[in-house]
Structure formats: C-alpha cells, structure tokens
Design a protein around this motif. Structure first.
Motif, PDB file in Angstrom:
ATOM      1  N   ARG A 111      87.380  51.552  70.777  1.00 62.11           N
ATOM      2  CA  ARG A 111      86.114  51.011  70.272  1.00 62.11           C
ATOM      3  C   ARG A 111      86.296  49.612  69.703  1.00 62.11           C
ATOM      4  O   ARG A 111      85.415  48.764  69.848  1.00 62.11           O
ATOM      5  N   ASP A 141      81.376  57.820  60.491  1.00 61.61           N
ATOM      6  CA  ASP A 141      81.693  58.190  61.863  1.00 61.61           C
ATOM      7  C   ASP A 141      82.803  59.226  61.971  1.00 61.61           C
ATOM      8  O   ASP A 141      82.698  60.166  62.756  1.00 61.61           O
ATOM      9  N   TYR A 185      79.904  61.970  62.424  1.00 62.50           N
ATOM     10  CA  TYR A 185      78.633  61.701  63.092  1.00 62.50           C
ATOM     11  C   TYR A 185      78.810  61.038  64.453  1.00 62.50           C
ATOM     12  O   TYR A 185      77.954  61.171  65.316  1.00 62.50           O
ATOM     13  N   ASP A 186      79.868  60.301  64.660  1.00 61.64           N
ATOM     14  CA  ASP A 186      80.033  59.573  65.919  1.00 61.64           C
ATOM     15  C   ASP A 186      81.474  59.730  66.416  1.00 61.64           C
ATOM     16  O   ASP A 186      82.239  58.777  66.455  1.00 61.64           O
TER      17      ASP A 186
END
Length: 182
Positions: A48, A67, A72-73
């Motif tokens: 990322r 995250d 959550y990600d």
C-alpha cells in the motif's frame, strides 16, 4: 468461504474435543494472529505504501489504529481475525457448544443462525471483523456438527438421505448468499 469455515469447525471439533485448555487456545491464537501481523508488516502495508494507497497527508497513528488494529481495512486478512474470534467464542462456550446432545445442538444452531441473520440485517461493518465472525459462525458450527455426527452421516451416504443433508447445506448456502446481497 463457507467451506473454509466448515473445515475450520471440523478441525476445532477434532482438536478441541481431545485437548481443549488455555494452552490449546494460546497455540491457536499464535497460528492465526502471527500470520495476520506478518502479512500486515511485510505484505499489505509495504504494498500500500508503494502504491500510494494512503496519500502523502495520511495520519499514520490513525491509519494504523483504524485500519489494522480495529481491522476496518485489512482486505483479505479478515478471515484470520474472524476465525480467531469464532474459535475464541467457541472455546469460551465449550461446555455448552461441545455437546453430543442433539437438543442442545439444535438450540445452539438456532442461536447462531439468529446472530448471523441479525448481523446481515444490520448490514454495517464492525470493528475487529465482528460482523463477519457473526455471519460465518454458522458455517463453523455446522462443520463441528458434521464432525460430531460423522458416523450418522456415513450411514446417510449409503441411503437416499444424503439428498436431505445436501439440501440442508445448499439451503444454508443460498440463504447466506441472499443475505449478503441485502
């Protein structure tokens, strides 16, 4: 994913039935959480960063907390967290869950299906992948039931009743798929 959760439930029933104590849970946690942390540190986060996923103005404390800690990600890693949560809940409720009493199993299954359906109907994502854990706990428990009733299912396989077992599985899968689309 339902098939993987069923296989995990079968494995849980096999291993936890023999040796289900706090050491077992610690080993299981290491097997699930170490790959999660390793993937974040050495695969997901570097990729990322290289691709500019967060942009130059990202607040790293918030990104890491939201995250990766609150999950959550986390993309494809949700399975590890959800499986860890399901395993932990089943371990904590093992006196109720690890039973051969068909009536208690029916009550357990009803409760698990209810929680799963409610999770689908609420329809939003929760921290720590609790929504997915609730949705896939049904498949995990179904795998446990398959293991507990393996001898009975073998007898069914020799008769036409195998169609009933396959129909129950297919009905659960169709309901799961339909609820996911809501």
């Amino acid at each position: 994913m339902p098939l993987f959760m069923m296989l995990s439930g079968i494995t849980f029933a096999l291993t936890c039935h023999k040796d289900c104590n706090s050491q077992w849970l610690k080993k299981r946690a290491k097997r699930l959480l170490m790959p999660y942390v390793g993937n974040i540190l050495f695969v997901l986060l570097p990729v990322r960063l290289l691709l500019g996923y967060y942009g130059s103005d990202a607040e790293w404390g918030q990104v890491l907390f939201t995250d990766y800690f609150l999950t959550y990600d986390i993309g494809y890693l949700w399975y590890l967290i959800a499986l860890f949560e399901i395993t932990t809940v089943m371990f904590l409720a093992k006196d109720r869950i690890l039973t051969r009493d068909v009536r208690k199993q029916a009550v357990n299954l009803t409760v698990i299906i209810s929680v799963s359906v409610v999770s689908f109907l609420v329809g939003k994502y929760f921290a720590f992948q609790l929504d997915r854990a609730a949705r896939y706990a049904y498949w995990f428990y179904l795998g446990m039931l398959f293991e507990y009733h393996r001898d009975t299912l073998k007898k069914f396989a020799k008769t036409k009743n195998v169609i009933i077992v396959a129909a129950v599985w297919l009905l659960g899968y169709c309901l799961h798929t339909w609820l996911e689309k809501l």
